[in-house]
Structures are given as structure tokens and as C-alpha cells.
Design a protein around this motif. Sequence first.
Motif, PDB file in Angstrom:
ATOM      1  N   SER A   1      -5.594   9.093 -11.828  1.00 10.51           N
ATOM      2  CA  SER A   1      -6.077   9.331 -10.425  1.00 10.51           C
ATOM      3  C   SER A   1      -4.862  10.785 -10.236  1.00 10.51           C
ATOM      4  N   ARG A   2      -3.482  10.233 -10.418  1.00  7.75           N
ATOM      5  CA  ARG A   2      -2.557  11.597  -9.996  1.00  7.75           C
ATOM      6  C   ARG A   2      -2.850  12.675 -10.915  1.00  7.75           C
ATOM      7  N   GLY A   3      -3.988  12.809 -12.200  1.00  2.11           N
ATOM      8  CA  GLY A   3      -4.060  13.866 -12.474  1.00  2.11           C
ATOM      9  C   GLY A   3      -4.475  14.890 -11.484  1.00  2.11           C
TER      10      GLY A   3
ATOM     11  N   THR B   1       0.819  -1.149   0.114  1.00  4.13           N
ATOM     12  CA  THR B   1       0.223  -0.007   0.358  1.00  4.13           C
ATOM     13  C   THR B   1       0.850   1.128   0.135  1.00  4.13           C
ATOM     14  N   ALA B   2       0.679   1.792  -0.349  1.00  2.00           N
ATOM     15  CA  ALA B   2       1.111   3.587  -0.462  1.00  2.00           C
ATOM     16  C   ALA B   2       0.687   4.608  -0.120  1.00  2.00           C
ATOM     17  N   ASN B   3       1.564   5.398   0.183  1.00  2.25           N
ATOM     18  CA  ASN B   3       1.676   6.820   1.008  1.00  2.25           C
ATOM     19  C   ASN B   3       1.035   6.752   1.832  1.00  2.25           C
ATOM     20  N   LEU B   4       0.124   5.964   2.790  1.00  5.28           N
ATOM     21  CA  LEU B   4      -0.269   5.773   4.369  1.00  5.28           C
ATOM     22  C   LEU B   4      -1.182   7.213   4.557  1.00  5.28           C
TER      23      LEU B   4
ATOM     24  N   ALA C   1      -8.558  15.498  -2.746  1.00  3.67           N
ATOM     25  CA  ALA C   1      -8.452  15.477  -4.016  1.00  3.67           C
ATOM     26  C   ALA C   1      -9.180  13.761  -5.060  1.00  3.67           C
ATOM     27  N   ARG C   2      -9.239  13.195  -4.456  1.00  2.96           N
ATOM     28  CA  ARG C   2      -9.167  11.161  -5.388  1.00  2.96           C
ATOM     29  C   ARG C   2     -10.088  11.126  -4.484  1.00  2.96           C
ATOM     30  N   GLN C   3     -10.805  11.093  -4.011  1.00  2.00           N
ATOM     31  CA  GLN C   3     -12.415  10.366  -3.188  1.00  2.00           C
ATOM     32  C   GLN C   3     -13.538  10.090  -3.279  1.00  2.00           C
TER      33      GLN C   3
ATOM     34  N   VAL D   1       7.804   7.129 -12.844  1.00  2.00           N
ATOM     35  CA  VAL D   1       8.183   6.649 -12.342  1.00  2.00           C
ATOM     36  C   VAL D   1       7.671   7.509 -10.148  1.00  2.00           C
ATOM     37  N   HIS D   2       6.902   6.082  -9.390  1.00  2.83           N
ATOM     38  CA  HIS D   2       7.253   6.872  -8.103  1.00  2.83           C
ATOM     39  C   HIS D   2       7.611   4.837  -7.890  1.00  2.83           C
ATOM     40  N   TYR D   3       8.307   5.714  -6.516  1.00  2.00           N
ATOM     41  CA  TYR D   3       9.437   4.261  -6.206  1.00  2.00           C
ATOM     42  C   TYR D   3       8.894   3.128  -4.610  1.00  2.00           C
ATOM     43  N   ASP D   4       7.189   4.409  -4.438  1.00  2.00           N
ATOM     44  CA  ASP D   4       7.212   3.476  -3.266  1.00  2.00           C
ATOM     45  C   ASP D   4       6.079   2.023  -3.439  1.00  2.00           C
ATOM     46  N   ASN D   5       5.483   1.951  -4.010  1.00  2.00           N
ATOM     47  CA  ASN D   5       4.859   0.258  -4.401  1.00  2.00           C
ATOM     48  C   ASN D   5       6.424  -1.014  -4.451  1.00  2.00           C
ATOM     49  N   VAL D   6       6.847   0.287  -5.128  1.00  2.00           N
ATOM     50  CA  VAL D   6       8.121  -0.946  -5.776  1.00  2.00           C
ATOM     51  C   VAL D   6       9.219  -1.398  -4.483  1.00  2.00           C
TER      52      VAL D   6
ATOM     53  N   LYS E   1      -5.438   3.806 -14.621  1.00  2.00           N
ATOM     54  CA  LYS E   1      -5.881   4.752 -13.371  1.00  2.00           C
ATOM     55  C   LYS E   1      -4.826   5.689 -12.752  1.00  2.00           C
ATOM     56  N   THR E   2      -3.578   4.661 -12.456  1.00  2.00           N
ATOM     57  CA  THR E   2      -3.653   5.471 -11.928  1.00  2.00           C
ATOM     58  C   THR E   2      -2.391   7.320 -12.237  1.00  2.00           C
ATOM     59  N   LYS E   3      -2.700   6.744 -13.875  1.00  2.00           N
ATOM     60  CA  LYS E   3      -2.222   8.563 -14.193  1.00  2.00           C
ATOM     61  C   LYS E   3      -3.090   9.168 -14.644  1.00  2.00           C
TER      62      LYS E   3
ATOM     63  N   GLY F   1       1.646  10.294   3.183  1.00  2.00           N
ATOM     64  CA  GLY F   1       3.364  10.031   2.536  1.00  2.00           C
ATOM     65  C   GLY F   1       3.124  10.254   1.372  1.00  2.00           C
ATOM     66  N   PHE F   2       1.955  10.992   0.553  1.00  2.00           N
ATOM     67  CA  PHE F   2       2.183  10.340  -1.149  1.00  2.00           C
ATOM     68  C   PHE F   2       3.434  10.504  -2.130  1.00  2.00           C
ATOM     69  N   ASP F   3       3.840   9.550  -3.084  1.00  2.00           N
ATOM     70  CA  ASP F   3       4.733   8.667  -3.177  1.00  2.00           C
ATOM     71  C   ASP F   3       5.660   8.369  -2.528  1.00  2.00           C
ATOM     72  N   VAL F   4       6.064   9.178  -0.727  1.00  2.00           N
ATOM     73  CA  VAL F   4       7.055   8.809  -0.509  1.00  2.00           C
ATOM     74  C   VAL F   4       7.380   7.382   0.588  1.00  2.00           C
TER      75      VAL F   4
ATOM     76  N   SER G   1      -5.741   3.222  -0.600  1.00  2.00           N
ATOM     77  CA  SER G   1      -4.406   2.791  -0.581  1.00  2.00           C
ATOM     78  C   SER G   1      -4.077   3.015  -1.676  1.00  2.00           C
ATOM     79  N   GLY G   2      -3.093   3.570  -1.888  1.00  2.00           N
ATOM     80  CA  GLY G   2      -2.494   3.832  -3.384  1.00  2.00           C
ATOM     81  C   GLY G   2      -2.605   4.947  -3.671  1.00  2.00           C
ATOM     82  N   ALA G   3      -2.766   4.896  -5.571  1.00  2.00           N
ATOM     83  CA  ALA G   3      -4.247   5.465  -6.367  1.00  2.00           C
ATOM     84  C   ALA G   3      -5.550   5.046  -6.061  1.00  2.00           C
ATOM     85  N   GLY G   4      -5.915   4.143  -5.168  1.00  2.00           N
ATOM     86  CA  GLY G   4      -6.983   3.416  -5.306  1.00  2.00           C
ATOM     87  C   GLY G   4      -8.040   2.140  -6.520  1.00  2.00           C
TER      88      GLY G   4
HETATM   89  N1  HSE Z   1       1.906   6.652  -5.260  1.00  2.00           N
HETATM   90  C1  HSE Z   1       0.881   7.037  -5.849  1.00  2.00           C
HETATM   91  C2  HSE Z   1      -0.242   7.315  -6.218  1.00  2.00           C
HETATM   92  C3  HSE Z   1       0.895   4.751  -5.602  1.00  2.00           C
HETATM   93  O1  HSE Z   1      -0.375   7.619  -5.163  1.00  2.00           O
HETATM   94  O2  HSE Z   1      -0.352   7.611  -6.519  1.00  2.00           O
HETATM   95  C4  HSE Z   1      -0.058   4.770  -7.027  1.00  2.00           C
HETATM   96  O3  HSE Z   1       0.641   3.126  -7.350  1.00  2.00           O
END
Ligand code: HSE
Length: 307
Positions: A184-186, A13-16, A231-233, A133-138, A180-182, A19-22, A257-260
Amino acid sequence: MISKITVKAPSSTANLGPGFDVFGLAIDAFNDIVTLTKTKNGISIITDDNIPTNPENNTAGLVVKNMKKKFKIKGGIEIKIKKGIPAGFGMGSSAGSAAAATVAFDKLFGLELDGNSLVEFAGFGEKASAGSVHYDNVAASVLGGFVIVRTNPLDVIRIEPPTKLRMCIAVPKIDIPKKKTKVSRGAIPKKIKLTDSVLNLSNASAIVAGFMRKDSDLIGNSIKDVIVEPARQHMIPGFVRVKQNALKAGALGVTISGAGPSVIAFTKSSSDLKKINSAMSRGFASANIECQTIICKPSKGAADKRR
Ligand code: HSE
């Protein structure tokens, strides 16, 4: 020299929250399994799952292609992938296959890369699916536990989570938009208020302190994000009810969880975990959505020798 190796990588799970992207956390909900076999020539992908088998469009394929070139490896490689992590639900699915492929490649050719290098190579596969590239999940999937990702240069700090930390996850059965990730990042604002940044920074710092002190309460009650979650909910029908219900049922903190679109509740082993999961299900049901619920705990990573 070995000719074949199998590596298992956990979901994450990313962000918690703040901690977006961290921040990333490896979780034992699901696993991807990758087997690499040396062949005469070319890169081929074998799988029973519904994923691209062209190495150019597959996260594990991209990792292998890039590492093969980088380390001037002659001959071919067959990549066998068994997906356990559902794709597109914010559980680090593309990262799982990339992490397993990276660690498998490292072992197959005896490279003995360090943690940061493994994470960097695994991130190459993520680029294909997220657009950036975002390295939180990997990082979580490769190293396991809780990770803090610093970039420029890439430097991942790993902290062993408290043994009593538990997560209740609800994975809604909804159609996932392409890229989706792209998308939801937008949805995230480019500019944020200083007061919001201060709030997120204070909670993010408290989360780190919680992991350092092995204090699940401090981690859970610091899962508060006033920037990305609002912004994402709207992309998750029923999110507000799912969150309210989980908190009422005893969750310490709830976020995307992450980008949902999965929703994750943080709590500890002494809580009524099934009650939290049913409360989350009822929240999604209020929006006429079914969901799969999972109770999980932190996991070791693909590269963790203690597995
Ligand atoms: N930190 C990234 C995001 C995780 O929230 O867009 C996506 O997998």
C-alpha cells in the motif's frame, strides 16, 4: 534487579488523513501484552498466536535482539507474546508488540531511556514488517495520546487528546495481501501537486490546533486527505460508501486507518456512535463484505506511567 516484567501496549491509528507518516494516535480498541523473562542464554519466543516465533522475523524479537546487543546484555531472554491487536488491518499491530517489548526491556534492565530513544528502538521492529521505518504507530503505542513525528533527528511531540474525542472503526473481513504495508505504500504517487500539498498541510495544521485546543470538532472536520487516501482507497472494497454513510450518520471526518484496510471515523462522545458504526457496516455490506465495528477513545501508551 527484577527477573520478569509484563508490559501492555495499545493499538494505534496512523496518518489521521493528511498526516502521512507524521501523525499517530493511541487508541484503546486492542492491546498486545509482552512478558520478558531473564533466562540463561539465547532469545526464545512463546506465543499461542499465529505469528513468527523466530526472533529474526518477529517485531518483538527484533527489538529485543537489537537492544540486547546495543546494551551488551549477557544471558538470555524469553519473550512471551499475547496478541490482541489484529495483524494487518491498519491498527498498529506490529508496532504494539514492538512498543511493549521495548518498554519491557527498558524496565527489565533499568535503562531509563527517554521517550525518543524508546520510540527509536521500537521502530527497529517495524522495519521488518513494513520494509522501511516509519515511527507514527510505534510513537503512539509507546507514548500514548496524539503524536507528531519529526525525523532526522527523530523527535516526537506528544499532545494529550481531548477527553471527548471518539473513533468509530470498521475492520473489514477481507484477505490481507502479504507485505500489505509495503504494497500500500507502493500505491502512493512519488510526485504530488503543490495545490494538494497545500490542502493537506492546511488540514494537518488544523488537526494539531484541534489537539492543542482540545477541540474534537476541529480535529474531526480536518481529517481530509487529497493525496494518500485517493491513491489507496481502491484497495478497500466499499470504501466510498463506508465513508459517505459514516459522514451522513454524523461522523466529523472519515479516512483509512494507517495503511488500511480498516476505516476510521472521528467524532465526539455526544454523537450517536452506534449509528455511525452501523452506517459503516452497511457501507461494507454494499460491497458484500462483513466487518467488525469498534467504538474507541484515545489511550495511554506502554511507557505512560499514569496507566
Ligand atoms: N504511515 C504508515 C502508512 C502507517 O500509511 O504506510 C502504516 O502502518
